[in-house]
Design a protein around this motif. Structure first.
Motif, PDB file in Angstrom:
ATOM      1  N   LEU A 197       0.790  -1.051   0.056  1.00 32.63           N
ATOM      2  CA  LEU A 197       0.038   0.076   0.014  1.00 32.63           C
ATOM      3  C   LEU A 197       0.800   1.240   0.116  1.00 32.63           C
ATOM      4  O   LEU A 197       1.503   1.595   0.781  1.00 32.63           O
ATOM      5  CB  LEU A 197      -1.084  -0.104   1.187  1.00 32.63           C
ATOM      6  N   TYR A 198       0.998   2.068  -1.179  1.00 28.65           N
ATOM      7  CA  TYR A 198       1.542   3.303  -1.308  1.00 28.65           C
ATOM      8  C   TYR A 198       0.681   4.376  -0.797  1.00 28.65           C
ATOM      9  O   TYR A 198       0.044   5.032  -1.659  1.00 28.65           O
ATOM     10  CB  TYR A 198       2.152   3.476  -2.665  1.00 28.65           C
ATOM     11  N   ASP A 199       0.934   4.450   0.409  1.00 27.97           N
ATOM     12  CA  ASP A 199       0.306   5.779   1.059  1.00 27.97           C
ATOM     13  C   ASP A 199       0.949   7.066   0.582  1.00 27.97           C
ATOM     14  O   ASP A 199       1.598   7.726   1.620  1.00 27.97           O
ATOM     15  CB  ASP A 199       0.129   5.709   2.528  1.00 27.97           C
ATOM     16  N   GLY A 222       1.977  10.062   3.393  1.00 33.91           N
ATOM     17  CA  GLY A 222       0.544  10.380   3.688  1.00 33.91           C
ATOM     18  C   GLY A 222       0.427  11.028   5.249  1.00 33.91           C
ATOM     19  O   GLY A 222       1.062  10.668   5.992  1.00 33.91           O
ATOM     20  N   LEU A 223      -0.618  11.515   5.406  1.00 34.78           N
ATOM     21  CA  LEU A 223      -1.242  12.121   6.778  1.00 34.78           C
ATOM     22  C   LEU A 223      -2.414  11.163   6.762  1.00 34.78           C
ATOM     23  O   LEU A 223      -3.439  11.511   6.370  1.00 34.78           O
ATOM     24  CB  LEU A 223      -1.557  13.199   6.900  1.00 34.78           C
ATOM     25  N   SER A 224      -2.074  10.005   7.396  1.00 35.47           N
ATOM     26  CA  SER A 224      -3.423   8.750   7.305  1.00 35.47           C
ATOM     27  C   SER A 224      -3.844   8.280   8.705  1.00 35.47           C
ATOM     28  O   SER A 224      -2.936   8.033   9.624  1.00 35.47           O
ATOM     29  CB  SER A 224      -2.725   7.782   6.554  1.00 35.47           C
ATOM     30  N   TYR A 225      -4.863   7.928   8.697  1.00 35.05           N
ATOM     31  CA  TYR A 225      -5.625   7.353   9.910  1.00 35.05           C
ATOM     32  C   TYR A 225      -6.105   6.035   9.697  1.00 35.05           C
ATOM     33  O   TYR A 225      -7.088   5.929   8.780  1.00 35.05           O
ATOM     34  CB  TYR A 225      -6.701   8.310  10.479  1.00 35.05           C
ATOM     35  N   TYR A 226      -5.710   5.053  10.274  1.00 39.24           N
ATOM     36  CA  TYR A 226      -6.220   3.548  10.255  1.00 39.24           C
ATOM     37  C   TYR A 226      -6.843   3.184  11.207  1.00 39.24           C
ATOM     38  O   TYR A 226      -6.541   2.995  12.440  1.00 39.24           O
ATOM     39  CB  TYR A 226      -5.249   2.651  10.047  1.00 39.24           C
ATOM     40  N   LYS A 227      -8.169   2.844  11.230  1.00 44.40           N
ATOM     41  CA  LYS A 227      -9.044   2.404  12.275  1.00 44.40           C
ATOM     42  C   LYS A 227      -9.634   1.276  12.019  1.00 44.40           C
ATOM     43  O   LYS A 227     -10.115   0.760  11.001  1.00 44.40           O
ATOM     44  CB  LYS A 227     -10.375   3.606  12.458  1.00 44.40           C
ATOM     45  N   THR A 243       5.560  -0.507   8.243  1.00 44.61           N
ATOM     46  CA  THR A 243       5.554   0.791   7.810  1.00 44.61           C
ATOM     47  C   THR A 243       6.737   1.179   7.535  1.00 44.61           C
ATOM     48  O   THR A 243       7.746   0.924   7.999  1.00 44.61           O
ATOM     49  CB  THR A 243       4.819   1.622   9.041  1.00 44.61           C
ATOM     50  N   ALA A 244       6.792   2.168   6.818  1.00 42.45           N
ATOM     51  CA  ALA A 244       7.905   3.034   6.231  1.00 42.45           C
ATOM     52  C   ALA A 244       7.450   4.499   5.760  1.00 42.45           C
ATOM     53  O   ALA A 244       6.944   4.737   4.831  1.00 42.45           O
ATOM     54  CB  ALA A 244       8.699   2.600   4.827  1.00 42.45           C
ATOM     55  N   GLN A 245       7.203   5.099   6.963  1.00 46.87           N
ATOM     56  CA  GLN A 245       6.934   6.659   6.683  1.00 46.87           C
ATOM     57  C   GLN A 245       7.682   7.593   6.320  1.00 46.87           C
ATOM     58  O   GLN A 245       9.001   7.511   6.750  1.00 46.87           O
ATOM     59  CB  GLN A 245       5.975   7.034   7.786  1.00 46.87           C
ATOM     60  N   LYS A 246       7.622   8.657   5.516  1.00 45.94           N
ATOM     61  CA  LYS A 246       8.682   9.425   4.548  1.00 45.94           C
ATOM     62  C   LYS A 246       8.490  10.789   5.218  1.00 45.94           C
ATOM     63  O   LYS A 246       8.877  11.694   4.342  1.00 45.94           O
ATOM     64  CB  LYS A 246       8.766   9.088   3.386  1.00 45.94           C
ATOM     65  N   ARG A 247       7.986  11.192   6.126  1.00 49.45           N
ATOM     66  CA  ARG A 247       8.259  12.687   6.764  1.00 49.45           C
ATOM     67  C   ARG A 247       9.650  13.055   6.812  1.00 49.45           C
ATOM     68  O   ARG A 247      10.359  12.430   7.299  1.00 49.45           O
ATOM     69  CB  ARG A 247       7.447  12.542   7.843  1.00 49.45           C
ATOM     70  N   GLU A 248       9.802  14.445   5.963  1.00 53.30           N
ATOM     71  CA  GLU A 248      11.299  14.645   5.800  1.00 53.30           C
ATOM     72  C   GLU A 248      11.678  15.938   6.449  1.00 53.30           C
ATOM     73  O   GLU A 248      12.806  16.371   6.433  1.00 53.30           O
ATOM     74  CB  GLU A 248      11.524  14.698   4.332  1.00 53.30           C
ATOM     75  N   SER A 249      10.843  16.684   7.036  1.00 54.99           N
ATOM     76  CA  SER A 249      10.940  17.934   7.412  1.00 54.99           C
ATOM     77  C   SER A 249       9.879  18.055   8.902  1.00 54.99           C
ATOM     78  O   SER A 249       8.931  17.650   8.828  1.00 54.99           O
ATOM     79  CB  SER A 249      11.080  19.106   6.627  1.00 54.99           C
ATOM     80  N   LEU A 250      10.216  19.240   9.661  1.00 58.01           N
ATOM     81  CA  LEU A 250       9.449  19.427  10.710  1.00 58.01           C
ATOM     82  C   LEU A 250       8.238  20.147  10.338  1.00 58.01           C
ATOM     83  O   LEU A 250       7.354  20.268  10.841  1.00 58.01           O
ATOM     84  CB  LEU A 250      10.063  20.409  11.802  1.00 58.01           C
TER      85      LEU A 250
END
Length: 358
Positions: A197-199, A222-227, A243-250
């Motif tokens: 799943l490419y979020d 992504g900014l994602s909510y899994y319920k 998971t591998a989340q890619k947030r790269e800056s503040l």
């Protein structure tokens, strides 16, 4: 030389402390912003539409539907769509590669049940595309969504490529890629192995979904909510990752939040790997089977990321949830710290999700 070494160590130590203080301050400000229930300022104001203006039926039996393939039904929607279009997809396995262009917003796809309506293909990142170049991870998706306000219900999205051996290159095989803002997936299944799943980008909501894979099988920025989702690992490698989340800056307001989910399967898995320097993932009220390695998280081989990532859990259960063996740079959250993650306001959901999703 000894004196210089000690001085250098002191400088590094002070720099690390300063970086940690900066990250902590940024997180505290982020929590305060969420506590005021203000929308994410970096995202546009959501203006969703739910009233249906066009209905299309897809069926394997040409006598029962308007089209026999999903892509042809999508192609039939006006080039610049400004109202909610609902496409009902009958039972059957639709072997096709599907893409929704940017201009076709407000589309809803409804299957006859995730076990009954399946869209599948088998591309991998190293496969040659029509351009004569390799598809890459981005292009390997069986189903790709590039338009905002997308909704999918009761459908399986599947990539049939076999699970790759450990260390194999170019075998990423995406089942679904979501590269647009404000998308909801309800009662869906995402089935694959590596990179299921490419979020990718945008605010996303996943409810009562099943996600299966081996390595980094939920990944992206992504900014994602899994319920109430079920994450099932089929890893035979030494170590995989959920998971591998890619947030790269503040400045990026992205991250993955898993609430009241379930983690099962085979192999030894990290909860997440720090694909991005400021990767952010939180699991709350989630059952974790023994497949989760005690350390829990991996820094992607970069020690500096241990000072900038935000990895945590809150009131999780099961043999894989024991926080005692976790890496020192992950967190067992307090209620105050967890609050921004456990409501759909994490994704501004009250402003763009249909009411039945709340």
């Amino acid at each position: 030389m000894a004196a210089k070494a000690n001085s250098s160590s002191l400088v590094i130590s002070n720099k690390s402390k300063n970086e940690l203080v900066t990250v902590e301050k940024a997180y505290i400000n982020w929590v305060k912003m969420h506590a005021s229930l203000k929308p994410h300022p970096v995202f546009k104001k959501a203006n969703n539409k739910f009233k249906t203006c066009l209905t299309i039926k897809v069926s394997k039996n040409p006598k029962l539907g308007d089209f026999v393939t999903v892509q042809k039904a999508i192609n039939a929607v006006p080039a610049t769509n400004l109202c909610r279009v609902v496409i009902f997809i009958g039972a059957g396995t639709y072997r096709e590669k599907v893409e929704i262009p940017k201009t076709k917003a407000y589309m809803t796809l409804v299957g006859a049940g995730a076990d009954n309506t399946v869209i599948e293909w088998d591309d991998t990142a190293d496969r040659m595309g029509q351009s004569g170049r390799q598809l890459g991870t981005y292009g390997s998706a069986t189903f790709a969504v590039n338009s905002p306000y997308f909704i999918a219900k009761n459908i399986t999205f599947k990539n049939n490529a076999p699970s790759p051996p450990s260390g194999a290159l170019g075998k990423q095989a995406v089942a679904l890629r979501i590269s647009a803002d404000t998308a909801a997936f309800i009662g869906c299944k995402f089935v694959g192995a590596q990179d299921t799943l490419y979020d990718h980008l945008g605010r996303h909501y996943f409810n009562n979904c099943y996600i299966e894979g081996s390595v980094d099988f939920i990944f992206g920025n992504g900014l994602s909510y899994y319920k109430d989702c079920h994450l099932h690992a089929i890893s035979n490698n030494s170590y995989g990752a959920l998971t591998a989340q890619k947030r790269e800056s503040l400045l990026q307001e992205t991250g993955f939040s898993f609430v009241n989910c379930k983690v099962t399967g085979s192999g030894a898995l990290y909860l997440g790997r720090a694909w991005g320097t400021f990767s952010r993932v939180v699991f709350s009220y989630t059952f974790m089977d023994k497949i989760i390695t005690p350390r829990g998280w991996y820094d992607w081989g970069d020690k500096n990321r241990e000072m900038t990532v935000f990895f945590g859990q809150y009131k999780c259960s099961g043999p894989g949830a024991d926080f005692g063996g976790r890496v020192s740079w992950s967190r067992e959250l307090t209620l105050e710290e967890a609050k921004p993650f456990i409501s759909i306001d994490f994704i501004d959901g009250y402003r763009w999700l249909p009411h039945f999703s709340w």
